[in-house]
Design a protein around this motif. Structure first.
Motif, short mmCIF file in Angstrom:
data_model
loop_
_atom_site.label_atom_id
_atom_site.label_comp_id
_atom_site.label_asym_id
_atom_site.label_seq_id
_atom_site.Cartn_x
_atom_site.Cartn_y
_atom_site.Cartn_z
N ARG A 306 0.83 -1.28 0.16
CA ARG A 306 0.19 -0.15 0.06
C ARG A 306 0.86 1.22 -0.08
O ARG A 306 0.45 2.34 -0.73
N ASP A 307 1.98 1.37 0.48
CA ASP A 307 2.62 2.34 1.12
C ASP A 307 4.12 2.42 0.35
O ASP A 307 4.77 3.37 0.22
N ARG A 308 4.64 1.30 0.61
CA ARG A 308 6.21 1.20 0.47
C ARG A 308 6.59 -0.21 -0.11
O ARG A 308 5.96 -1.24 0.55
N MET A 309 7.49 -0.45 -0.84
CA MET A 309 8.47 -1.63 -1.26
C MET A 309 9.89 -1.19 -1.15
O MET A 309 10.26 -0.43 -1.58
N VAL A 310 10.36 -2.54 -0.64
CA VAL A 310 11.71 -2.41 -0.44
C VAL A 310 12.31 -3.64 -1.21
O VAL A 310 11.79 -4.76 -0.75
N LEU A 311 13.23 -3.57 -1.89
CA LEU A 311 13.85 -4.34 -2.96
C LEU A 311 15.10 -4.88 -2.42
O LEU A 311 16.18 -4.07 -2.29
N PHE A 312 15.54 -6.19 -2.01
CA PHE A 312 16.97 -6.58 -1.55
C PHE A 312 17.29 -7.39 -2.82
O PHE A 312 16.63 -8.37 -3.06
N ARG A 313 18.34 -7.16 -3.32
CA ARG A 313 19.02 -7.86 -4.38
C ARG A 313 20.26 -8.10 -4.39
O ARG A 313 21.16 -7.27 -3.82
N SER A 314 20.86 -9.20 -4.82
CA SER A 314 22.26 -9.27 -4.85
C SER A 314 22.81 -9.31 -6.39
O SER A 314 24.01 -9.41 -6.81
N LEU A 315 21.95 -8.78 -7.38
CA LEU A 315 22.20 -8.61 -8.77
C LEU A 315 22.50 -7.09 -8.99
O LEU A 315 22.01 -6.44 -8.48
N ARG A 316 23.34 -6.99 -10.05
CA ARG A 316 23.35 -5.78 -10.72
C ARG A 316 22.89 -5.88 -11.93
O ARG A 316 22.77 -6.91 -12.45
N PRO A 317 22.63 -4.80 -12.68
CA PRO A 317 22.09 -4.93 -14.16
C PRO A 317 22.66 -5.41 -15.04
O PRO A 317 22.33 -6.38 -15.99
N ALA A 318 24.30 -5.35 -14.81
CA ALA A 318 25.22 -6.00 -15.81
C ALA A 318 25.13 -7.66 -15.84
O ALA A 318 25.62 -8.35 -16.45
N ASP A 319 24.66 -8.25 -14.64
CA ASP A 319 24.47 -9.58 -14.17
C ASP A 319 23.57 -10.26 -14.85
O ASP A 319 23.44 -11.52 -14.87
N VAL A 320 22.58 -9.39 -15.32
CA VAL A 320 21.37 -10.05 -16.18
C VAL A 320 21.45 -9.80 -17.71
O VAL A 320 21.26 -8.76 -18.14
N PRO A 321 21.88 -10.79 -18.31
CA PRO A 321 22.20 -10.56 -19.89
C PRO A 321 20.86 -10.28 -20.62
O PRO A 321 20.87 -9.78 -21.90
N ASN A 322 19.83 -11.06 -20.14
CA ASN A 322 18.62 -11.21 -21.04
C ASN A 322 17.75 -9.89 -20.89
O ASN A 322 17.33 -9.61 -19.96
N PRO A 323 17.48 -9.06 -22.01
CA PRO A 323 16.83 -7.69 -21.50
C PRO A 323 15.53 -7.91 -21.25
O PRO A 323 14.77 -7.19 -20.90
N ASP A 324 14.84 -9.03 -21.80
CA ASP A 324 13.40 -9.35 -21.24
C ASP A 324 13.26 -9.72 -19.81
O ASP A 324 12.03 -10.18 -19.62
N ASP A 325 14.27 -10.03 -19.18
CA ASP A 325 14.10 -10.97 -17.92
C ASP A 325 13.46 -9.63 -16.84
O ASP A 325 14.00 -8.65 -16.83
N LEU A 326 12.48 -10.39 -16.19
CA LEU A 326 11.88 -9.61 -15.32
C LEU A 326 12.71 -9.10 -14.00
O LEU A 326 12.37 -8.12 -13.44
N LYS A 327 13.58 -9.68 -13.90
CA LYS A 327 14.58 -9.32 -12.85
C LYS A 327 15.32 -7.86 -13.33
O LYS A 327 15.55 -6.98 -12.51
N LEU A 328 15.56 -7.84 -14.55
CA LEU A 328 16.21 -6.70 -14.99
C LEU A 328 15.11 -5.45 -14.88
O LEU A 328 15.58 -4.45 -14.72
N TRP A 329 13.88 -5.80 -15.46
CA TRP A 329 13.01 -4.67 -15.53
C TRP A 329 12.81 -4.48 -13.84
O TRP A 329 12.47 -3.12 -13.89
N THR A 330 12.88 -5.26 -13.04
CA THR A 330 12.50 -4.71 -11.69
C THR A 330 13.71 -3.95 -11.28
O THR A 330 13.32 -3.11 -10.42
N ILE A 331 14.64 -4.43 -11.47
CA ILE A 331 16.00 -3.46 -10.94
C ILE A 331 16.06 -2.38 -11.39
O ILE A 331 16.27 -1.16 -10.64
N GLN A 332 15.84 -2.06 -12.57
CA GLN A 332 15.78 -0.58 -13.34
C GLN A 332 14.57 0.15 -12.92
O GLN A 332 14.69 1.22 -12.81
#
Length: 594
Positions: A306-332
């Motif tokens: 409702r008010d806030r989302m906090v994303l914890f990730r161990s990936l950087r954008p460069a670590d996701v090679p597929n441009p259609d990967d949902l992980k990359l979209w989320t990080i961006q």
């Protein structure tokens, strides 16, 4: 029949499930339910209990409603047979039934049997399809889309709106300032974390430590917030998170904040004030997530807050090679929110409202060549805080008073692209919101362009009557470049001495407080973590400041309600200088927010 049911319920309540008499009492209860089924006008129960409690009679109810039908497989068809009319509610873009534990041979046998019976909807009756899939196939012409979204604040629903709903959702939730968590999106990069097997221990510990640190603060901006934790990669990480939470938090904290841990399917149909997301994947351990099933899971997971989302990730954008990967979209998306970039939906909405706007104007919202841009520039130049992310009842801007939780929706009506139906719909929505404490001021777009001085005076009177006061610190610099109403927020280090973002950024947060009940309340305080640099002023550094707005005399007239000056915000009523009632009521409630 009803008295017999009451007696049967009272008798069965005092007997254990393994008692010798429990079978007889259960039979008496089932018989009583059958006798009084026609006497009770409305029954609410899960689908699997319908056959236990209600007689097997076709069209025994005038209307049967199935909610969350996208989660139910074809077994949910049986309750529909009991209705003369049916209403199937669901979302095919959310988690659907799975056939993971059904062999392909059994699915083939079922399909062959349906084909022999010449069933017209064979594919929709297979195990991986839902009742909602079947309903929208059978009744495609009766489909109604519900586009107004009342759960999430605009930043929290922006990702799902952009990627799954093509920008069609209209965010309608905007809490008052003191009850708003800012920033709404927080991105936390956990350094040196790695996924081993199906879990990421370092990421899980960072998430739990962050939550424990937030709840331990005094005062805490999460003091009255409910919390949910979602694993984006399976239930194994959710089990690990649950174990660590039980070690770190007390039972009182878990109960007070209604902490729930699970995967996306666990949270479908549920919501929390704050959602913590664990991406789990790490460099070299990040298989692509591009299939429809992952789209459904991400859509559910990223639309529960409702008010806030906090994303914890161990990936950087460069670590996701597929441009259609949902992980990359989320990080961006989270990185863009931290940098203050507008969402794709915000850009499309601004372009649709003013087709001639350039892209840079859509991002900033200020353009002196349009009536909307002139109005926002006028508000900004006089130091008013406002937002236009949440367009309620056709409003151009929602002007807010940070110190006293008062706000006014300013609407510009008319224009070449406007229609009578849209204006009527905006007035209907306004009437519903006014019953929840919202205040509106409507201006004809033509009046603003022709008689701007008069409209500005009336708007000033309406703002004063609503109790919305300007902030002298919000001014334009000498070059005329308008500063954003709020600077972008960043998180330098989610944990004190622990894992945080990779770059040196500044932590920011706003403390929640109860809505002000008196005009003399103190302004909002900013919550700064230890060791963090002080926050810059809201308007940013300026080389020259405009003089403060001249004092205004009190007025009890409703500027919007003057005859011939614009559409009235409430027919037959006048606004007074008395501020809207905010104490003891849920100011961010709007009809349908459930």
């Amino acid at each position: 029949g009803l008295m017999r049911l009451v007696s049967a319920v009272s008798n069965s309540g005092g007997v254990g499930p393994d008692s010798a008499r429990s079978a007889r009492y259960r039979a008496d209860l089932a018989s009583a339910l059958t006798d009084c089924a026609a006497s009770v006008p409305c029954w609410i129960m899960p689908a699997w209990r319908v056959s236990q409690c209600l007689p097997a009679a076709v069209r025994s109810f005038d209307l049967v409603v199935i909610d969350e039908a996208s989660q139910s497989n074809v077994s949910g068809i049986l309750p529909l047979l009991r209705g003369t009319r049916v209403l199937v509610v669901g979302d095919h873009k959310q988690v659907s039934p799975t056939a993971a534990f059904v062999s392909e041979a059994r699915i083939g046998d079922l399909k062959a049997g349906l084909l022999r019976a010449r069933h017209p909807y064979v594919e929709q009756l297979l195990p991986e399809r839902s009742v909602f899939d079947l309903a929208q196939t059978c009744f495609a012409d009766a489909r109604v889309s519900l586009l107004q979204h009342f759960r999430c604040v605009p930043p929290c629903i922006a990702f799902c709106n952009d990627h799954f709903y093509h920008g069609r959702l209209l965010p309608r939730r905007l809490p008052v300032r003191s009850r708003r968590l800012e920033p709404a999106l927080i991105d936390v990069l956990v350094p040196n974390a790695a996924k081993r097997g199906k879990t990421n221990v370092e990421e899980a510990r960072a998430l739990v430590d962050y939550l424990a640190a937030q709840l331990a603060r005094s005062p805490s901006e999460l003091s009255d917030a409910s919390v949910g934790i979602i694993s984006l990669a399976g239930v194994e990480q959710a089990r690990l998170l649950r174990t660590l939470l039980l070690e770190k938090l007390t039972d009182a904290q878990l109960a007070r904040h209604r902490v729930v841990v699970g995967d996306a399917a666990t949270f479908q149909g549920d919501e929390r004030d704050v959602i913590l997301l664990s991406m789990v994947a790490s460099k070299g351990q990040a298989p692509p997530q591009i299939a429809r099933i992952y789209e459904q899971k991400y859509n559910v997971a990223l639309s529960r807050a409702r008010d806030r989302m906090v994303l914890f990730r161990s990936l950087r954008p460069a670590d996701v090679p597929n441009p259609d990967d949902l992980k990359l979209w989320t990080i961006q998306a989270f990185a863009g929110a931290a940098a203050g970039q507008p969402s794709a939906h915000a850009l499309r909405a601004a372009q649709a409202q003013e087709a001639q706007m350039a892209l840079r104007v859509a991002a900033s919202g200020f353009d002196e060549a349009t009536a909307d841009g002139q109005l926002r520039a006028w508000l900004h130049g006089r130091g008013y805080a406002f937002t236009f992310d949440c367009v309620v009842a056709g409003s151009t801007a929602v002007v807010e008073d940070d110190a006293h939780d008062r706000r006014l929706c300013v609407c510009l009506d008319g224009g070449a692209a406007a229609s009578l139906a849209e204006w009527s719909e905006a007035l209907r929505e306004q009437r519903a919101l006014m019953s929840a404490g919202w205040v509106f001021h409507r201006i004809w777009r033509s009046s603003w362009l022709v008689h701007r001085a008069r409209c500005e005076l009336e708007l000033e009177e309406a703002l004063e009557a609503a109790g919305v006061m300007p902030d002298a610190a919000r001014v334009a610099d000498a070059t005329g470049q308008l500063k954003p109403v709020q600077p972008p927020h960043h998180l330098a280090d989610a944990l004190s001495g622990g894992a945080g973002s990779g770059e040196p950024q500044q932590a920011a947060g706003r403390k929640r407080k109860a809505p002000a009940a008196d005009a003399q309340d103190e302004p909002m305080e900013e919550d700064e973590p230890e060791g963090a640099a002080p926050s810059p002023p809201a308007g940013g550094p300026s080389t020259a400041a405009q003089p403060a707005a001249p004092p205004r005399t009190a007025s009890t007239k409703s500027a919007a309600g003057k005859k011939g000056k614009g559409p009235a915000s409430a027919p037959g009523k006048q606004q007074t200088k008395k501020r809207p009632r905010v104490a003891g009521e849920d100011d961010d409630y709007v009809p349908g927010d459930d």
